[in-house]
Design a protein around this motif. Structure first.
Motif, short mmCIF file in Angstrom:
data_model
loop_
_atom_site.label_atom_id
_atom_site.label_comp_id
_atom_site.label_asym_id
_atom_site.label_seq_id
_atom_site.Cartn_x
_atom_site.Cartn_y
_atom_site.Cartn_z
N SER A 35 30.57 30.83 36.95
CA SER A 35 30.64 31.53 38.16
C SER A 35 30.28 33.08 37.96
O SER A 35 29.47 33.45 39.07
N ARG A 36 29.95 33.24 37.33
CA ARG A 36 29.63 35.25 37.04
C ARG A 36 28.57 35.30 35.75
O ARG A 36 28.83 36.45 35.60
N GLU A 114 33.28 31.71 42.64
CA GLU A 114 32.51 33.04 42.90
C GLU A 114 33.21 33.34 44.23
O GLU A 114 32.44 34.72 44.44
N GLU A 118 35.33 40.32 42.86
CA GLU A 118 35.46 41.08 41.48
C GLU A 118 35.82 41.80 41.21
O GLU A 118 37.15 42.54 40.09
#
Length: 217
Positions: A35-36, A114, A118
């Motif tokens: 995802s990152r 996602e 963050e």
């Protein structure tokens, strides 16, 4: 209802639940990892993860036989360890169900991770949380709707798996005969009453699972 009717249903639930647990764990970690990260070859790897969604079941069954057959290194290792080949066992059905349902869990988990801010994960790290703590106490709870939806859909996909299961696990009554293979055999033998009963069970289960998946979106 006779035992003949209930055995494929019980085995299908057992296979799908076991495969679902495997897929849930694998999908969570793969989804979080992908995802990152940005790296060369990510698109190719992600395409490989999603490939079982579009491959014919016979192709998946073929590769499972090649990978886990008695003449393969993995197959020989399993037979040496457990004194029994994995083919034509209920574990073969579990593997087939896990392979075909993994893309659904992976895609849902990845989308959920996602969507997590963050900054929230970063704040937890600044407060002293390690990566596993961030994952289990921040990322998973904030992605729970997507994870639950993916788990339900992957379970439903595993429940309906037919082609790869028939090739890799066979159709042994009471051992590897799931609902889809039981329906196939019932139609082949002209037992339409039993086929209709299994079909109705499958429709009801699939409807309820899709309804739950929609609710958790």
């Amino acid at each position: 209802m006779t035992m003949e009717f209930w055995l494929p249903i019980a085995l299908s639930m057992k296979v799908s639940l076991t495969a679902g647990i495997i897929v849930l764990v694998a999908g969570l970690f793969a989804g979080k990892w992908m995802s990152r990260r940005r790296f060369r070859g990510k698109t190719i790897l992600e395409t490989f993860f999603m490939l079982p969604l579009v491959l014919p079941p016979s192709v998946i069954g073929f590769f499972l036989i090649i990978l886990f057959g008695k003449n393969s290194p993995i197959g020989k290792a399993i037979e040496a360890l457990f004194h029994h080949p994995v083919m034509f066992t209920w574990w073969a059905a579990v593997i087939a169900s896990a392979v075909v349902s993994f893309p659904l869990m992976y895609q849902s988990a990845k989308s959920g991770f996602e969507s997590v801010d963050e900054a929230v994960e970063g704040a937890a790290r600044l407060d002293g949380a390690n990566e596993f703590q961030v994952f289990f106490y921040i990322s998973i709870p904030l992605s729970m709707k997507a994870i639950v939806s993916g788990a339900i859909l992957s379970f439903a996909r595993g429940l309906g798996e037919f082609g790869a299961t028939l090739m890799f696990a066979g159709n042994i009554p009471g051992k590897t005969e799931t609902i889809p293979t039981a329906i196939f055999v019932a139609i082949e033998s002209g037992n339409m009453t039993m086929a209709w009963m299994w079909v109705l069970v499958t429709i009801v289960l699939s409807f309820l699972l899709l309804l739950c998946s929609t609710i958790f979106k």
